[in-house]
Write an enzyme that holds these catalytic residues in place. Sequence first.
Site, PDB file in Angstrom:
ATOM      1  N   ASN A  46      43.553  36.752  45.262  1.00 35.87           N
ATOM      2  CA  ASN A  46      42.840  37.890  44.731  1.00 35.87           C
ATOM      3  C   ASN A  46      42.846  38.014  43.295  1.00 35.87           C
ATOM      4  O   ASN A  46      41.839  38.740  42.847  1.00 35.87           O
ATOM      5  CB  ASN A  46      43.337  38.861  45.466  1.00 35.87           C
ATOM      6  CG  ASN A  46      43.454  39.064  46.846  1.00 35.87           C
ATOM      7  OD1 ASN A  46      42.441  38.743  47.498  1.00 35.87           O
ATOM      8  ND2 ASN A  46      44.519  39.220  47.356  1.00 35.87           N
ATOM      9  N   TYR A  47      43.673  37.394  42.564  1.00 31.64           N
ATOM     10  CA  TYR A  47      43.687  37.824  41.083  1.00 31.64           C
ATOM     11  C   TYR A  47      43.262  36.828  39.983  1.00 31.64           C
ATOM     12  O   TYR A  47      43.124  36.969  38.759  1.00 31.64           O
ATOM     13  CB  TYR A  47      45.049  38.253  40.573  1.00 31.64           C
ATOM     14  CG  TYR A  47      45.088  39.781  41.269  1.00 31.64           C
ATOM     15  CD1 TYR A  47      44.285  40.899  40.772  1.00 31.64           C
ATOM     16  CD2 TYR A  47      45.899  40.010  42.292  1.00 31.64           C
ATOM     17  CE1 TYR A  47      44.439  42.173  41.062  1.00 31.64           C
ATOM     18  CE2 TYR A  47      46.013  41.414  42.945  1.00 31.64           C
ATOM     19  CZ  TYR A  47      45.514  42.225  42.317  1.00 31.64           C
ATOM     20  OH  TYR A  47      45.321  43.449  42.824  1.00 31.64           O
TER      21      TYR A  47
END
Length: 898
Positions: free
Chosen positions: A856-857
């Site tokens: 996700n990052y």
Amino acid sequence: MLNMSHEYDDEDGPVTFKRSSVSKSTQLHSEMRKSTSHSHDGRSYRKTSDVPSSNGQSSSSHNGKVVLSAKATAVESSVAGISKASTPHLKTYIKSPSANSKFPSLGNKKESLLEKKIPVHVKEENNSTKHVKNSCDDSEDEEDNIPLSARMKMNNDNAKKATPIVLKKSYKDSDDDDDTPLSAKFSQNTNLGKSSCNYDGSDKKKPISNVQKGQQYGSNASIKQERPSTVSIKRPLDNKIDSLHSSGKKSKLSDPTSSVIAKQISAKSEPKIEDDDDDDDDVPLSQRMKKLPVLADKPSSMKKMTNVTKVNVTKINKGATPSFKKKAKFKKSGNKSEQFKSTKALPSSGDGQTKWTTLVHNGIIFPPPYKSHGVKILYKGKPVTLTPEQEEVATMFAVMRDTDYMQKEKFKENFWNDWRKLLGKNHVIQNLKDCDFTPIYDWYQIEKEKKKQMSSQEKKALREEKMKQEEKYMWAIVDGVKEKVGNFRVEPPGLFRGRGEHPKMGKVKRRIRPNDVIINIGKDAPIPECPIPGESWKEIRHDDTVTWLAYWLDPINPKLFKYVFLAASSSWKGQSDKEKYEKARMLKNYIGNIRAAYTKDFTSKDITKQQIAVATYFIDKLALRAGNEKDDEEADTVGCCTLKVENVTAEAHNKLKFDFLGKDSIKYENTVEVEPPVYNAILKFQKDKSPGDDLFDKLDTSILNAHLKELMPNLTAKVFRTFNASFTLDDMLNKETKDGDVAEKVVVYQHANKQVAIICNHQRSVSKSHSAQMSKLTEKIDELQAVMKELKTDLDRARKGKPPLKSSNGKSKHNLNPEALEKKIAQTNAKIEKMERDMKTKEDLKTVALGTSKINYLDPRITVAWCKRHEVPIEKIFSKTLLEKFAWAMDVDPDFRF
DNA sequence: CTTATGACTTGCAGCAAGGACG
DNA sequence: CGTCCTTGCTGCAAGTCATAAG
């Protein structure tokens, strides 16, 4: 490796952060228990010593790197080109779901597509261009600074031309591909080119032709048939992509486009894929590049384009290095680009814009009805007969005996209340305490064991059977492109397992029936048949402004919805993922000013301003989440705006100690030194308040985000986390990657990944067997050490011409010469060192979860570009699903920097 | 404004498949 | 070749954030 930590220092940050975190497990348990009264806390704190504060970036510095290098290495470029077929067309064919999977891995296999021979022909019109690539990123503001000429990216022109495809591709390929090594596959989708730019959405998708469908997924007949038209349309989404920038800037492009265009294009042109591609593989990159047209120029035009048909790849230069080497082949892509997407600026996505033109899918699948097992529980020692409904719920409870939930009173209380409703007030069973669920528990254990004992054949058969049943639900066709559906299985009934001290834990989550489900589908698409005979869907909608295929109300909290979306590998998700990272990259250009602004407001007389400043500082430096308000029906956790006075303690030397439960009730514990004005502001905010009062009483997330939006278009609190994470990865990879073998580089990557996970406070519970495993390792090391000692003795003796001593178990050994012994010693030594390293890493990572940030990052383009630069096979970093999810990033320029 | 929706992203746990190991 | 682990993937809970409604 371990000690790399020091390296990463904050450049600028005044603040230092180190955080000691608690291991998750501890916290989990401990926290939860509280309710029960145990002494919970046994938390162990982990020190993170090294972790830098989240950002250490000085605002300024980073910008330096420009992205554009025009020169991508040949290899890369080729790669990029390939993968990306940006054009929609290509995609089309490529896209089969499986298609995604193919990415260029750098390595090897090329063949898949090729071999298979795809029927499709793409045409490339142009060339592509890869070289151009860099420029693409439109998004970047940086580009603004860059001369236009430089930016160019590809022309649109090229893009447009696609010819219609024929797709035939066999479908198989797609399926087959799955089997093929990833490397073999390429992403077809990828955009081409260049880096960022393209992402038009187009890339990935390829329209599906009926044919394909048929082939591949034969089973889904329904789907397939549905759209005869093969047309692929590009979805509007694509257009959006650029929008981000737009806000700011430019919309370059002339492009007309916009969705309209896109559609037209798609409709009209479908590119064909060229088969030849394969052949090209052999061609040196350089040559290929030439083919591409360069377009450069046009600043405005932007990106997209490219398409090389095949790419292939290469070999790379570097010699030798193993892995990455290059050779990957790529497939081609043919992209063409059409994409063009409009670069324009549409407001970013989301808006109420239209998300699709046609949407076809088969609905969702429900769990099988409950089958009664007839096992009776005991009440006060006596068997009690339950109705199937009562038994079903009793079984849910019985089966959870070994979980921590059983220690929670709230869980039992909620369960009892719900179960009692089924039993009725006058049932023999009058309380939970006197119930003994052991018989059901035992029955369940036996069932589990039986399952485990099944032969692999039987298991396989079962799996295949399930697959067969589910196949039709696995895919949706969006604007002519086949896409994987994410969660097409309706959640089965069960007991609600809330995290932390959730007030509703243990409640019965009732069975969802078709009549609870709202289906969203294209107007012209056939309405999915309801899988349960005699029942029907609650409602059919044709809402083209959303991406969900279905939803139902959450039975635990009717205010919430449970949605069915496409899978992460889909174009919709990929597109928004890319937009997310582009936004974070944009922040890089604003961060200096933003920091200056909030620093100035630390002492503002306007309390709201001051609170905004301090909150923003925390979000920036500590990567805290925004912190929305929660209601009483949820676990009591906080984020930045909802921090309570008691969550922050001022300590000596301008240090602030943070201690609170964040998302998922994961404990955040960190003590950091802050700038004096911040420290003083906190003291002021805490003054005259009770421990449970809001620290930032003038704030909430909407106020904060509204403020952030004034600083940068579309900026919100969560962007800082993405920015911090990706920036950190990019920075650390660049600083720490040294020459060496692939394994060493992978370690560098993992180290960077770990720092990010620590910054984001991504924790995991320690496995139950962790300590046992550690001692086992220690034992092995000791054994090896004993062996070493013996070998050394033998070596000494051998040098003196004496025979080796008997081994400890009494056996005699071969009389080895000194050289052989030395070699053995070296081997043993290496083995010991490796084990020690592994052990250290293991201990080190026992509470750190690396996966969340990777998913996700971390901008996948950072990883892909780094892999290309350092010849690390991308498969060493990304699993198959991640490769699919990040198909859009595969063709990034090797020089890409976040 | 404030609250309520609504839609979509993020995150941990659990499990099962695949690999390493003996 | 079975056991032990690790790892990837799925499931679903829990956030974020925009916007509509009151």
